[in-house]
Motif scaffolding. Structure first.
Motif, short mmCIF file in Angstrom:
data_model
loop_
_atom_site.label_atom_id
_atom_site.label_comp_id
_atom_site.label_asym_id
_atom_site.label_seq_id
_atom_site.Cartn_x
_atom_site.Cartn_y
_atom_site.Cartn_z
N VAL A 39 -17.74 12.49 -11.94
CA VAL A 39 -18.40 11.65 -10.93
C VAL A 39 -19.77 11.26 -11.46
N VAL A 45 -4.74 8.11 -0.37
CA VAL A 45 -4.58 8.99 -1.52
C VAL A 45 -5.77 8.85 -2.46
N LYS A 48 -1.74 4.28 -0.22
CA LYS A 48 -2.57 4.31 -1.42
C LYS A 48 -4.06 4.49 -1.14
N PRO A 49 -4.63 3.72 -0.21
CA PRO A 49 -6.06 3.89 0.02
C PRO A 49 -6.42 5.32 0.41
N LEU A 85 -6.95 12.72 -10.27
CA LEU A 85 -8.39 12.80 -10.04
C LEU A 85 -9.15 12.13 -11.17
N ILE A 100 -8.75 10.67 -0.98
CA ILE A 100 -8.64 12.12 -1.18
C ILE A 100 -8.96 12.49 -2.62
N ALA A 101 -8.47 11.70 -3.56
CA ALA A 101 -8.72 11.99 -4.96
C ALA A 101 -10.22 11.94 -5.28
N TYR A 102 -10.88 10.89 -4.80
CA TYR A 102 -12.31 10.75 -5.05
C TYR A 102 -13.08 11.89 -4.39
N VAL A 137 2.75 4.37 -1.15
CA VAL A 137 2.64 5.11 -2.41
C VAL A 137 4.01 5.27 -3.03
N ARG A 190 -12.04 14.86 -3.71
CA ARG A 190 -11.83 16.11 -4.46
C ARG A 190 -12.65 16.11 -5.74
N ALA A 191 -12.71 14.95 -6.40
CA ALA A 191 -13.46 14.87 -7.66
C ALA A 191 -14.93 15.23 -7.45
N ALA A 192 -15.45 14.92 -6.28
CA ALA A 192 -16.86 15.20 -6.02
C ALA A 192 -17.12 16.68 -5.78
N ARG A 193 -16.05 17.49 -5.66
CA ARG A 193 -16.13 18.94 -5.50
C ARG A 193 -17.14 19.37 -4.44
N LEU A 232 0.80 -1.22 0.00
CA LEU A 232 0.00 0.00 0.00
C LEU A 232 0.83 1.27 0.00
N ILE A 241 -0.09 17.91 0.06
CA ILE A 241 -1.47 17.45 -0.18
C ILE A 241 -2.38 18.68 -0.13
N TYR A 290 -15.63 10.24 4.24
CA TYR A 290 -15.00 9.29 3.32
C TYR A 290 -14.12 8.35 4.14
#
Ligand SMILES: [K+]
Ligand SMILES: [K+]
Ligand SMILES: [K+]
Ligand SMILES: [K+]
Ligand SMILES: [K+]
Ligand SMILES: [K+]
Lengths: 633, 633
Positions: A478, B492, B489-490, A474, B495-497, A465, B499-502, A463, B530, B567
């Motif tokens: 969605v 990160v 990784k999980p 990103l 966080i990416a998901y 990174v 952020r994508a949801a804004r 895991l 970050i 999340y």
């Protein structure tokens, strides 16, 4: 101050069976060898003094409660640490098994009719203790202090009265003094005699079991924690020595004869249980069937049961420390999952119970295993301390500080050598008597914990990174999907929340499990002008999970750079049976969805009325091991 | 065509014990009463013809597989429907208990040495069947067809050969013909005699058990389903009548004497088990220890075990129908939660097992309960059909159609009256012999199912949307919180998901469980820049759930019109033990969060390498009850 009783019960309770175990071994050679009793006891006392002094050094140097494990891990390396961890786990299990069995012995000495039910009574006590600890009773000072003080008072009374009687020429005489002893071993030559005395000494060392527990429990003391722990050790050591010496002295004076196989007591009806040494002394000094007699039996049984209880409480703390080192599941280190603690308590109870059944609740037989575990921890702990002082010496201190360190090292060194010798003696003399079981169990625990550590390390690697840019990329869009079964409040809420999140694409899906229901749903959807399009998924086999998962996969295939959020309305219920009636298909579906890459599952809860009541109840509960872990940091 | 064997085993297997049960009762009055055997059998045959004809009407009118339950529910109301549902549940449990016990009886008749192990063998068979069904074996036509045809051939051979021998003057003689019968009841006056014959008739009605199962299984037939089901009923009815008549005739010819208490067989060594009637006939016709003899024992045992298996398969279907009516947990109606089906199978097995143990695997004693359940279903089913025809008549049909309906009504009416009479007879004559247990169990099941229905109805009301505008009100803002433990990784990905949801507000939180770990995390967070602020929550008691929940509550208090999304990175693992090592605290936390109003929990999964392997394996599995529920709609 109140920590004394909590931790004192384990070591103090040892005196109730230590003297007995010495007699058991010596009588194998016949009556004559009972003359060695005082000598054996004297060496045990010397060892006790050394070990207590040793541990006072240890708790001052390592006040975080890791005890022998931490000392070995830090100073001797992880392998030694794991060995000690395995030994301590064995220690805890045997503390329960031995203490409960000894407690039952004392009960039966007071009420011999119970003898047929030895094992069931012992198992019953284990079950009772487990239940209490699962419920999460507070290891409150008062409840633990009273029996401990009652026991100390009782023993003190017994010893003082008995010695007093002797002083005035009215020596107490035990009930077993009348029986001759049939020797199991005859013609004991030099070596065999020495081995027998060594075995007796090894058995007598059971008086030391429990000292190590204080080192594991330093965080529970009031500040200054290390100082109070060291003081407690000193007090407890003094009490132990006094009581053990006193009891042994009385046993010699009253000519107590206690054998392994009760039919070796010539003239004794061996269908009856042998009364314990404590019981015989109480009977000799106060007379059987008197208040002091039953008081002592009761106090002895009580402190033994308390000692067993300390294992149930100390176990989660040991688990927490092991989890911190990733040798045990992570959540043992953080409070919050009562389930795992409960599992630990259940495992402890089951293993202790199995041992009790397998060894017929016989203290003599269980002791063999107990001592191996405890003295392994002793030896590695003391050796680790010696390494510790060596490290400090290498830093080059001078003057009084250096003398202090040298003195501490001498104490720990002596302790390490002596306990090491005892460990070897025990392994040699008791291997065939049961110690082999521990020798077999410890490697298994070792491998299990090492396996857990390896798994965590491998997972950590997997895991970690490496490629930051690609990992933090990103998703482009969605795509939100709301799962609908009926148009009721939970659904409306899920749609509202989904809309509030303003996804790039938003749609609702329903699985056609029942044609009439689906038709009614579509109708209602139109009538209320829901601003989200509703798509119907076919389900030829009348299942819910598969069509949803396949639809989500199709979305991902069509747009691999999008992330899909599935909004799942979920009932929050108060009663266990309500959980059976609702939410089951949801659980299954969520599991399947989580296997799909690029998908998030959002639970939108709806609290049913019954949930509020359950919430209030849940707040009040106490988690196991709370006090032992110390208050807030 | 292949559906015949699957459903035929239950009714056809009844003939192996029906004749026997008639003899058991008649012999209570002594040898003389065996002369009533042919008359009792004749009335049973008449009833069998009537009931089969009745059910042919039923399956044609109600081809969706609801069977007696649906007929009663639709025509007599929900209370009657629930009574039938309870009766059918009892029916299934007793089908297992009786069939397995009878199968063991036949095994023991071939191998008398097994008699001491009756109950363990029976339990073992129940466990084996449960395991097979939990695994989800396909009720494949071939595997079921062979034993059924073997059985039919075997019985046919037995009957033909035996009657043939009789025709040629060489009557077969059973081994029990030599024993006189000690009557348990003497001086049977008119009423008592009639009651005895009625009891024998009631026991003989056990030959009908199993017919109702075909009505419950119509969806499993090939199209045209109703027609094939009716045809199967006719074929099965003919076979049953033939075999029952033939076996009873042979039993009379061979002068078989079978008693309840084997010591009543004067001259018989009552430490030995009585061979079953089938076994005695096979021995009389073919000789014991011959291939045909063992063949018949084997075929009889096999078809009985198959009959028990049909209960395991039919049970989920019944559950599905009950769930559709909300009398049972919803997910029984939809595939996908194997867990619930598995629970049903386990409950069925446990209850059947308990009955087997309680009644010592005695077919005679279990039959009493079996008949009550089956005939309750019969009676209500037939009565419901009469109501059904009345309703159709009220619509005013004419001519041939009207005559058809009148004729159908006559058949069902006769069936209802006759089975009703038998039910009353059974209840009266067998109440004290065990039927009381069923009379007690059925109301309990009734109340349970009604309670479930009530709960679903109450919940529906609670959840029905009344105030549309206020329910669909959108939250003003979305406040997203990402739970962080380590920066891997999980995390990160989460966080990416997120952020994508804004979301309107986005922040990360971590709970300070370990100071050094928290410091390292903050350091890494800065180093990698970050773009989400990280907030540290204190945790004095080293727990995770409470600080997070309190923080989320604080957000909601400050901004009540916002919705909070938490999340949570979640590991998706392949092995059960990995689940113990990860995710446990997450599970606890999610549960606590779901209790908080205005909060959504988004699981962001990370599939560990071991998960992919598990995914492939999970696809292949078959769920229980698949074939019985019919193929795709
Ligand atoms: K001690
Ligand atoms: K101890
Ligand atoms: K201990
Ligand atoms: K039949
Ligand atoms: K049957
Ligand atoms: K049946």
């Amino acid at each position: 101050r109140l920590a004394l009783p909590v931790f004192a019960s384990d070591p103090l309770s040892s005196v109730t069976y230590a003297t007995q175990e010495v007699l058991v071994i010596l009588t194998l050679g016949g009556l004559a060898y009972l003359t060695y009793t005082p000598w054996v006891a004297a060496v045990v006392v010397l060892l006790l003094i050394t070990v207590v002094a040793s541990y006072r050094q240890l708790v001052r140097a390592y006040p975080t409660g890791g005890g022998d494990f931490e000392v070995a891990n830090t100073n001797l390396g992880p392998t030694a640490g794991l060995i000690v961890a395995s030994a301590l786990l064995i220690d805890y299990i045997l503390t329960v098994a031995v203490s409960v069995s000894a407690g039952v012995d004392n009960l039966i000495s007071a009420v011999p009719e119970l003898n047929d039910y030895r094992v069931p009574i012992a198992i019953g006590i284990v079950v009772l203790l487990s239940a209490m600890n699962l419920r999460g009773i507070r290891e409150s000072g008062i409840a633990f202090a009273i029996p401990t003080y009652l026991f100390i008072v009782g023993m003190a009374g017994l010893i003082v009265w008995g010695l007093g009687q002797t002083l005035f020429g009215d020596d107490p005489v035990s009930e077993s003094a009348q029986y001759d002893v049939q020797a199991e071993m005859t013609d004991l030559g030099g070596i065999a005699l020495m081995l027998l005395v060594l075995r007796a000494f090894a058995s007598g060392c059971t008086a030391l079991t429990g000292v190590e527990a204080i080192a594991n429990g330093v965080p529970a003391f009031r500040k200054p924690k290390a100082k109070n722990a060291a003081a407690t050790l000193a007090i407890m050591g003094t009490l132990s020595i006094t009581m053990f010496s006193g009891i042994t002295a009385l046993a010699v004076i009253a000519d107590v004869r206690y054998v392994e196989n009760s039919c070796d007591l010539v003239g004794f009806d061996c269908t009856q249980p042998q009364p314990t040494v404590i019981s015989q002394l109480a009977e000799a000094v106060f007379g059987g069937d008197t208040i002091p007699f039953y008081y002592i039996q009761g106090a002895a049984a009580l402190i033994l049961i308390l000692a067993a209880n300390t294992a149930f409480n100390g176990f989660p703390l040991l688990g927490s420390i092991l989890a911190q080192h990733r040798y045990a599941p992570r959540q043992l280190h953080t409070r919050g999952d009562r389930l795992v603690f409960s599992n630990g308590i259940i495992v402890l109870a089951v293993l202790a119970g199995l041992l009790i059944v397998a060894f017929d609740a016989s203290v003599t037989r269980l002791i063999q295993l107990y001592i191996v575990g405890v003295f392994t921890a002793f030896t590695f702990g003391q050796t680790g301390m010696v390494r510790h002082w060596n490290r400090l010496l290498a830093a080059g201190p001078t003057g009084p500080e250096r003398r202090q360190i040298l003195r501490s090292r001498a104490i720990n060194g002596t302790g390490a050598i002596l306990t090491g010798v005892v460990l070897v003696v025990v392994l040699i003399t008791k291997f065939t008597h049961g110690a082999w079981l521990v020798v077999a169990m410890m490697p298994l625990l070792f491998l299990l914990m090492r396996g857990i550590r390896r798994h965590y390390d491998t997972t950590s690697e997997e895991l970690a990174v490496e490629d930051w840019p690609s990992e933090s990329l990103l998703p482009s869009r969605v795509h939100a999907v709301v799962l609908v079964s009926r148009l009721h409040k939970p659904t409306v809420r899920a749609i509202a929340y989904a809309r509030a999140a303003r996804p790039d694409i938003l749609e609702a899906i329903t699985v056609d499990v029942d044609e009439s229901a689906t038709a009614a749903l579509l109708d209602e959807w139109d009538r209320h002008d829901i601003p989200v399009p509703l798509r119907v998924l076919d389900s030829p086999y009348r299942e819910i999970a598969r069509p949803v998962v396949e639809y989500v996969r199709a979305i991902r295939r069509a747009s691999p750079r999008d992330v899909v959020t599935v909004y799942v309305p979920e009932y929050v219920v108060g009663h266990w049976w309500e959980r059976i009636l609702h939410n089951q298909s949801v659980f299954w579906l969520k599991g399947r969805l989580l296997f799909t890459p690029g998908v998030m599952v959002t639970s939108v809860p709806w609290q049913l009325r019954s949930a509020a009541a359950a919430k209030a109840k849940a707040k009040a509960k106490q988690a196991p091991g709370d006090v032992r872990r110390g208050g807030p940091r």
